[in-house]
Design an enzyme around this catalytic site. Structure first.
Site, PDB file in Angstrom:
ATOM      1  N   SER A  14     -57.137   9.066  22.343  1.00 45.81           N
ATOM      2  CA  SER A  14     -56.237   8.770  21.192  1.00 45.81           C
ATOM      3  C   SER A  14     -55.068   8.010  21.297  1.00 45.81           C
ATOM      4  CB  SER A  14     -55.668  10.329  20.741  1.00 45.81           C
ATOM      5  OG  SER A  14     -54.892  10.705  21.988  1.00 45.81           O
ATOM      6  N   ASP A 186     -40.901   8.153  21.801  1.00 46.30           N
ATOM      7  CA  ASP A 186     -40.526   8.829  20.829  1.00 46.30           C
ATOM      8  C   ASP A 186     -40.777  10.521  20.889  1.00 46.30           C
ATOM      9  OD1 ASP A 186     -43.226   9.154  20.923  1.00 46.30           O
ATOM     10  OD2 ASP A 186     -43.900   7.902  19.177  1.00 46.30           O
ATOM     11  N   HIS A 189     -45.191   9.375  23.081  1.00 46.09           N
ATOM     12  CA  HIS A 189     -45.891   8.320  23.645  1.00 46.09           C
ATOM     13  C   HIS A 189     -45.077   7.555  24.801  1.00 46.09           C
ATOM     14  CE1 HIS A 189     -47.399   8.515  19.564  1.00 46.09           C
ATOM     15  NE2 HIS A 189     -48.702   8.457  20.221  1.00 46.09           N
TER      16      HIS A 189
END
Length: 256
Positions: A14, A186, A189
């Site tokens: 992902s 964040d 990530h």
């Protein structure tokens, strides 16, 4: 396809994979380490879960491909672990289905060739407070460190039962001081520091696996490494083969 042919390493997952070339990411570091040794192919899809990955598995990794990857590094789990949304929409995948999906992914990848090696990355931890500050205005989702732990442990248990190499990112990330503030951009990530941890764990697994042929970057042959009269000339007037030199590396890297 350009040549000469090199071993192919595929990063499949992902956004942790899709964004792995940003912020001195772990994909970029691997590409730097394996320069002139292997081609790193990025197959990352932001927002995806194991259910979506399974739907396209045959397209990304066709069994009849003329060349099969030497290594596939797989990451799904963080999005799957997001709490169910009241609408029934969103990336959440119930734990039993997640385990079954990952099992099917592993079986498919192992069937590609006798030389295809597989490493699964488990769901890493998250900084819930940072997520609230940076992403709450974009997404209506609940992603907790506890849910990541549950899916991480499930992935690791599955890999152990299938004899698939796995990396416990949930634990590895939390071994450094102030990990919540230094590992993420964040809350989800990876920052450059977070990515260094990922690469160190990957390199450690590759080295300990003792695969034949070895996939460790130091053990793999370097493309066009033969001596040449066109090599740079040193202070003594002799040519120097710099193909194995580390001076070209643009990303700071400390071997674990």
């Amino acid at each position: 396809m350009v040549g000469p042919p090199r071993p192919q390493f595929v990063l499949f997952g992902s956004s942790i994979v899709q964004f792995s070339y940003s912020n001195h990411g772990w994909g970029a570091i691997l590409t730097d380490l394996y320069a002139r040794k292997a081609d790193i192919l990025l197959r990352g899809y932001s927002g995806w879960n194991s259910r979506r990955a399974l739907q396209v598995l045959d397209q990304v990794f066709p069994k009849d491909a003329a060349v099969q990857p030497s290594l596939v590094i797989v990451y799904f789990g963080g999005n799957d672990s997001i709490h169910p949304h009241p609408t029934g929409l969103g990336p959440h995948v119930p734990l039993p289905e997640y385990i079954d999906n990952m099992r099917k992914i592993a079986i498919h990848l192992q069937s590609l060739s006798e030389k295809t090696r597989v490493i699964f990355l488990s769901a890493p931890p998250v900084n819930e407070e940072q997520i609230g500050k940076t992403l709450s205005d974009k997404f209506n989702m609940v992603r907790t460190n506890e849910s990541c732990r549950i899916y991480s442990e499930a992935c690791l248990e599955l890999c152990h039962s299938m004899n698939v190499r796995a990396i416990d990112l949930w634990t590895a990330m939390q071994q450094i001081d102030d990990w919540m503030n230094v590992c993420f951009t964040d809350g989800i990530h990876f920052s450059a520091e977070g990515s260094k941890i990922v690469v160190k764990e990957i390199v450690k697994v590759i080295e300990e696996a003792n695969w034949e042929p070895s996939l460790h970057w130091k053990a793999m042959p370097t493309e066009f490494a033969e001596d040449s009269p066109y090599d740079p000339v040193n202070q003594d007037g002799a040519t120097v083969n710099v193909s194995e030199s580390d001076f070209h590396r643009t990303i700071e890297w400390d071997e674990p």
